[in-house]
Design a protein around this motif. Structure first.
Motif, PDB file in Angstrom:
ATOM      1  N   VAL A  22     -38.457 -60.061 -56.083  1.00  0.00           N
ATOM      2  CA  VAL A  22     -39.578 -60.145 -57.054  1.00  0.00           C
ATOM      3  C   VAL A  22     -39.239 -61.507 -57.682  1.00  0.00           C
ATOM      4  CG1 VAL A  22     -40.015 -57.653 -57.459  1.00  0.00           C
ATOM      5  CG2 VAL A  22     -38.677 -59.066 -58.909  1.00  0.00           C
ATOM      6  N   PRO A  23     -40.295 -62.094 -58.069  1.00  0.00           N
ATOM      7  CA  PRO A  23     -40.408 -63.676 -58.855  1.00  0.00           C
ATOM      8  C   PRO A  23     -39.809 -63.458 -60.135  1.00  0.00           C
ATOM      9  CG  PRO A  23     -42.498 -63.167 -57.927  1.00  0.00           C
ATOM     10  CD  PRO A  23     -41.768 -61.894 -57.736  1.00  0.00           C
TER      11      PRO A  23
ATOM     12  N   GLN B 103     -43.575 -56.037 -60.280  1.00  0.00           N
ATOM     13  CA  GLN B 103     -43.950 -57.388 -59.499  1.00  0.00           C
ATOM     14  C   GLN B 103     -43.346 -58.423 -60.121  1.00  0.00           C
ATOM     15  OE1 GLN B 103     -46.828 -56.528 -57.649  1.00  0.00           O
ATOM     16  NE2 GLN B 103     -46.029 -54.529 -57.886  1.00  0.00           N
ATOM     17  N   CYS B 104     -42.550 -58.451 -61.153  1.00  0.00           N
ATOM     18  CA  CYS B 104     -41.781 -59.763 -61.441  1.00  0.00           C
ATOM     19  C   CYS B 104     -41.100 -59.401 -62.769  1.00  0.00           C
ATOM     20  CB  CYS B 104     -42.863 -60.933 -61.889  1.00  0.00           C
ATOM     21  SG  CYS B 104     -44.241 -60.481 -63.157  1.00  0.00           S
TER      22      CYS B 104
ATOM     23  N   THR C 137     -37.680 -68.301 -58.243  1.00  0.00           N
ATOM     24  CA  THR C 137     -37.224 -68.485 -59.711  1.00  0.00           C
ATOM     25  C   THR C 137     -37.964 -69.622 -60.388  1.00  0.00           C
ATOM     26  OG1 THR C 137     -35.303 -68.458 -61.053  1.00  0.00           O
ATOM     27  CG2 THR C 137     -35.141 -69.358 -58.905  1.00  0.00           C
TER      28      THR C 137
ATOM     29  N   GLY D  14     -45.105 -55.882 -64.874  1.00  0.00           N
ATOM     30  CA  GLY D  14     -43.993 -56.986 -65.010  1.00  0.00           C
ATOM     31  C   GLY D  14     -43.372 -56.687 -66.245  1.00  0.00           C
TER      32      GLY D  14
END
Length: 278
Positions: free
Chosen positions: A256-257, A155-156, A3, A132
């Motif tokens: 995920v990020p 993915q994010c 994060t 994303g």
């Protein structure tokens, strides 16, 4: 979970000036696919506007959802900005709002509808299946609800300016019901954004006559002439019970990020820092 948290730089900062200069450089001409129909698992369809570089190809894709009308200028500009830089950009009206089918009921279907959106995106020839997400306010909470479910294409996420504890940070801050905020949300989510942000908002909603009306639970009918069921749910749950807990964001469970953005004077700065700490 990975994060990061950011606050926006001042308008005159080098970062802001640099971003402004780079945003004027067009990489590609843009093609619009308007009102593409996204099938949901219960049979309704959502409306998506897709912005693509005319150079074509299977592209990394960025998606956001909104209850505030996907064809507003701010969303068109967002889609064009990313398409010019080689992304497929998708803006989706949430269930029951504007060109999307179904009935809008705050928060309850957003996660599964977002999941179905990513499945649909992955099947399109203009997407390479790597997705994303992005969005502010309601567009931020849709991403959290999606991330709790997860999706192989995701993915994010980049949720911005949104709380994580709906009860304490959003609706009963300090134990007091946030009347103006919540009434405004219920009114505009059930009608149009201009009802709250337009020049006539004070005449219809944001005035002392409205805020003095009793009983408060009937303000939905008093303001827009009909019941709003989720507004009444908020009033029926005046303690931080399981009804509120079902929507609580859980960053420690997300794989995920995450990039979250807010400001020191945003109402949810405590939420941003708390989520970053987790």
């Amino acid at each position: 979970m990975r994060t990061a948290t950011a606050t926006s730089p001042p308008a005159t900062s080098p970062a802001r000036r640099s971003r402004s200069r780079s945003s004027t450089r067009s990489v590609s001409e843009v093609r619009l696919l308007h009102d593409q129909r996204v099938p949901a698992r219960d049979g309704i369809t959502l409306s998506a506007d897709v912005y693509l570089p005319r150079s074509g190809g299977a592209l990394p894709t960025i998606v956001q959802w909104t209850p505030y009308e996907s064809t507003r200028e701010r969303f068109i500009a967002w889609g064009v900005w990313f398409a010019r830089r080689g992304y497929a950009a998708v803006v989706v009206d949430v269930r029951g709002r504007y060109e999307s089918d179904g009935e809008f009921y705050a928060w309850t279907k957003d996660g599964v509808d977002a999941h179905d959106t990513l499945t649909w995106v992955g099947e399109q020839q203009w997407s390479n299946g790597r997705v994303g997400t992005w969005g502010r306010s309601y567009g931020g909470l849709v991403q959290w609800q999606l991330a709790h479910i997860g999706h192989p294409n995701l993915q994010c996420i980049a949720p911005q300016v949104i709380h994580d504890d709906y009860f304490w940070d959003g609706y009963f801050t300090g134990g007091a019901f946030q009347l103006a905020l919540t009434l405004g949300a219920a009114a505009l989510w059930s009608s149009a954004l201009s009802l709250i942000t337009g020049p006539s908002a004070r005449d219809i909603v944001l005035n002392d006559r409205v805020f003095r009306h009793l009983p408060l639970i009937e303000l939905d009918e008093y303001v827009i002439g009909r019941r709003v069921d989720y507004w009444r749910d908020w009033w029926e749950h005046q303690t931080n019970d399981e009804w509120w807990h079902q929507f609580h964001h859980r960053p420690d469970e997300i794989e995920v990020p995450i990039f979250q953005q807010g400001g020191w004077f945003d109402p949810y700065r405590g939420s941003h820092l708390r989520k970053f700490a987790k």
